[in-house]
Design an enzyme around this catalytic site. Structure first.
Site, PDB file in Angstrom:
ATOM      1  N   ASN A  16      43.477  53.673  41.650  1.00 58.27           N
ATOM      2  CA  ASN A  16      44.289  52.489  41.985  1.00 58.27           C
ATOM      3  C   ASN A  16      45.728  52.878  42.303  1.00 58.27           C
ATOM      4  OD1 ASN A  16      42.647  49.870  41.638  1.00 58.27           O
ATOM      5  ND2 ASN A  16      42.012  51.171  39.932  1.00 58.27           N
ATOM      6  N   MET A  95      45.867  53.098  29.584  1.00 59.53           N
ATOM      7  CA  MET A  95      44.974  52.757  28.480  1.00 59.53           C
ATOM      8  C   MET A  95      45.644  52.855  27.111  1.00 59.53           C
ATOM      9  SD  MET A  95      42.508  51.955  30.420  1.00 59.53           S
ATOM     10  CE  MET A  95      40.976  51.792  29.554  1.00 59.53           C
ATOM     11  N   ASN A 110      49.112  43.891  34.831  1.00 60.44           N
ATOM     12  CA  ASN A 110      48.021  44.800  34.464  1.00 60.44           C
ATOM     13  C   ASN A 110      46.775  44.476  35.277  1.00 60.44           C
ATOM     14  OD1 ASN A 110      46.523  46.709  32.849  1.00 60.44           O
ATOM     15  ND2 ASN A 110      45.640  44.984  31.740  1.00 60.44           N
ATOM     16  N   SER A 139      40.605  41.107  37.276  1.00 62.28           N
ATOM     17  CA  SER A 139      41.787  40.251  37.114  1.00 62.28           C
ATOM     18  C   SER A 139      43.062  41.088  37.214  1.00 62.28           C
ATOM     19  CB  SER A 139      41.794  39.596  35.727  1.00 62.28           C
ATOM     20  OG  SER A 139      40.600  38.904  35.467  1.00 62.28           O
ATOM     21  N   ASP A 148      45.527  42.012  27.051  1.00 60.05           N
ATOM     22  CA  ASP A 148      44.766  41.408  28.162  1.00 60.05           C
ATOM     23  C   ASP A 148      44.820  39.881  28.171  1.00 60.05           C
ATOM     24  OD1 ASP A 148      44.016  44.003  28.922  1.00 60.05           O
ATOM     25  OD2 ASP A 148      42.214  43.956  27.681  1.00 60.05           O
TER      26      ASP A 148
END
Ligand code: GAR
Length: 192
Positions: A16, A95, A110, A139, A148
């Site tokens: 990413n 992480m 995030n 998401s 999260d």
């Protein structure tokens, strides 16, 4: 044209990260040019560090194991981010659980591989694959002090059909590689 700077934090492969470097870094959009001003990784052997080098970018390695607690690790990252002038922090496969030392001092988003608020945590892909749900998804959300759980900015979903776990995971990554760069541009270019 106004230059807007971002910081990217990652822990692993960095696929990413690479999509952001390819599609966002150094590019001009309608109202601004976006530059990656800071890369931070908490793992010295993460492959993302090599990916960044292809774009001429060095990564600051901040190993969490060298800090006595989560707060002092977070304070160090905030110090490096602030010094870079980044106004938006992007967690792209980072992480670590973050404390208020981080979440209250920077504006961060995030990427998470599930349809939040379902399947929070580090095993989201397996958990959503093994659930009875007919769809999987991803998401992008703002980061707050709860894991999260910050405001959702963008989501994408797809039908599971008869995918095996590997195909399911590939589909997730393919969607992530488009949605994360697009969301960064939407936030900074449209001031959403
Ligand atoms: C991505 O699938 C991202 O959604 C996930 O880590 C992967 C990083 O891949 N993040 C989380 O699970 C955060 N809780 P990459 O290193 O190839 O970009």
């Amino acid at each position: 044209m106004v230059i807007k700077k971002i910081a990217i934090l990652f822990s692993g492969s960095g696929s990413n990260l690479e999509k952001i470097l390819e599609g966002v870094h150094g590019r001009s959009f309608s109202t601004c040019k976006i530059e990656v001003a800071c890369l931070i990784c908490n793992k010295k052997d993460a492959y993302g560090i090599q990916r960044a080098k292809k774009y001429g970018l060095e990564t600051t390695i901040i190993e969490h194991a060298n800090y006595e607690d989560r707060e002092s690790f977070d304070r160090k990252m905030v110090e490096v981010i602030k010094a870079s002038g980044a106004q938006l922090v992007v967690l792209a496969g980072f992480m670590r659980i973050l404390t208020p030392e981080f979440t209250k001092n920077v504006n961060a988003i995030n990427l998470h591989p599930s349809l939040l608020p379902l399947f929070k945590g580090a095993h989201a892909i397996e958990d959503s694959y093994n659930s009875g749900m007919k769809v999987g998804g991803i998401s992008v959300h703002y980061v707050n002090e709860e894991l999260d759980a910050g405001e959702i900015i963008a989501q994408e979903c797809f039908k599971k059909e008869d995918m095996n776990l590997e195909e399911f995971e590939e589909k997730i990554h393919a969607l992530e590689h488009k949605l994360l760069p697009k969301t960064i541009i939407d936030i900074l270019d449209n001031q959403k």
